[in-house]
Write a protein that holds these residues in place. Structure first.
Motif, short mmCIF file in Angstrom:
data_model
loop_
_atom_site.label_atom_id
_atom_site.label_comp_id
_atom_site.label_asym_id
_atom_site.label_seq_id
_atom_site.Cartn_x
_atom_site.Cartn_y
_atom_site.Cartn_z
N LYS A 124 6.66 5.98 -19.72
CA LYS A 124 6.62 4.14 -19.56
C LYS A 124 7.31 3.72 -21.03
N ASP A 161 12.48 -1.56 -12.37
CA ASP A 161 12.18 -2.44 -13.63
C ASP A 161 13.16 -2.37 -14.72
N ASP A 191 2.20 -1.47 -26.15
CA ASP A 191 1.67 -1.18 -24.84
C ASP A 191 2.77 -1.26 -23.95
N SER A 233 3.70 9.18 -17.31
CA SER A 233 2.78 9.26 -18.48
C SER A 233 3.24 8.06 -19.26
N ASP A 283 2.64 -1.02 -20.65
CA ASP A 283 2.02 -1.68 -19.74
C ASP A 283 2.36 -3.20 -19.63
N LYS A 331 10.72 6.87 -8.87
CA LYS A 331 9.13 6.88 -8.98
C LYS A 331 8.48 5.22 -9.17
N PRO A 332 7.41 5.17 -8.76
CA PRO A 332 6.74 3.83 -9.18
C PRO A 332 6.20 4.18 -10.65
N ILE A 333 6.42 3.07 -11.31
CA ILE A 333 5.85 2.91 -12.67
C ILE A 333 4.39 3.45 -12.80
N HIS A 334 3.65 3.25 -12.02
CA HIS A 334 2.18 3.60 -12.33
C HIS A 334 2.01 5.10 -12.26
N PHE A 335 2.95 5.96 -11.82
CA PHE A 335 2.59 7.38 -11.80
C PHE A 335 3.33 7.77 -13.09
N THR A 387 9.71 0.44 -8.63
CA THR A 387 10.18 1.70 -9.11
C THR A 387 10.78 1.44 -10.54
N SER A 416 6.16 -3.99 -11.56
CA SER A 416 5.62 -2.83 -10.50
C SER A 416 6.89 -2.34 -9.86
#
Ligand code: ADP
Ligand code: ADP
Length: 230
Positions: free
Chosen positions: A145, A101, A88, A141, A90, A135-139, A97, A95
């Protein structure tokens, strides 16, 4: 030449679950090893021993001929050499970009700025995430990721790469592409250990197969011999 040498390693979690029992295993340099086993077989518990997150309850584990040392300094060195990409993504992305990360691991290694930039650029190219850097990580797919998590680990140039279910959550089309992408990760010396449920992936890709069941190794050897035994 060996990276890891595990002798009679066992591990019980705090609640008493025996997750690994009497594991004796050698991981040589330059191998592509698939680790097969049902959920709960002990694959991720084994991975966590290889980068020092968990400490064996019994038995021993050594890396490049030296018994693992769990001091902060030794663990930092070990984790540079032994990279994990979790199932996973995540769990390992923070957090900020994509670029921030990916830089996180290399920034902690005390390398020069030039070297850090060079390794990041290389890892970004290998995993094809150039277009995602700001891009921010949370955007992202799920597949994106996974690639960003891989880039962060690759940028540290690990000798051993532990991949936990890289095809989980990807459809057949993307799973097929993972095979191509695994080939890019080979560098002759690097050993890749891939935990998977995907028997055809294991058969096509691996030069060694380890099968675990209920915390034990029940097969360790050649892929062809495994599929044609019985
Ligand atoms: P796999 O990765 O092959 O699915 P795991 O290593 O996650 O297997 O789990 C091995 C065994 O350890 C399972 O029985 C699982 O339920 C148990 N286990 C995993 N994590 C914990 C934990 N934190 N506490 C107690 N038992 C755990
Ligand atoms: P989607 O937005 O449909 O989920 P993804 O982000 O999963 O798309 O995939 C976008 C691109 O990334 C595709 O070209 C695919 O080949 C590639 N890709 C996806 N996952 C992986 C992966 N784990 N390893 C390598 N390439 C991947």
């Amino acid at each position: 030449d060996l990276y890891f040498d595990l002798t009679h390693l066992s591990y019980a979690y705090a609640d008493g679950t025996n997750a690994l029992t009497d594991i004796t295993l050698q991981l040589p340099k330059g191998k592509k090893i698939a680790l097969l086993g049902h959920n709960g077989a002990g694959k991720s518990t084994l991975f966590q021993h290889l980068n020092g997150i968990l400490k064996p309850t019994a038995g021993s584990i050594s890396f490049c001929g030296k018994e693992l040392n769990y001091s902060r300094k030794a663990l930092k060195e070990l984790r540079q050499q032994v990279g994990i990409v979790f199932q996973d993504a995540d769990n390992q992305l923070f957090s900020g970009t994509v670029k921030q990360d990916i830089a996180f691991g290399p920034l902690n290694l005390g390398w020069t700025t030039e070297k850090i930039e060079e390794k990041i650029a290389w890892a970004v190219a290998q995993t094809q995430v150039e277009a995602l850097l700001d891009k921010p990580i949370h955007f992202l797919s799920v597949g994106q990721k996974k690639r960003v998590a891989m880039a962060g680990v690759l940028a540290m140039e690990p000798s051993v790469l532990l991949l936990d279910e890289p095809t989980a959550g990807l459809d057949n089309y993307y799973s097929a592409q993972v095979l191509q992408y695994l080939a890019m990760l080979e560098n002759g010396e690097r050993t890749i250990l891939l935990a998977t449920h995907d028997i055809s992936l294991a058969y096509e890709w691996a030069d060694q197969i380890i099968v675990m069941e209920a915390g034990r190794i029940i097969y360790n050897g050649d892929p062809v011999a495994m599929f044609f035994q019985e």
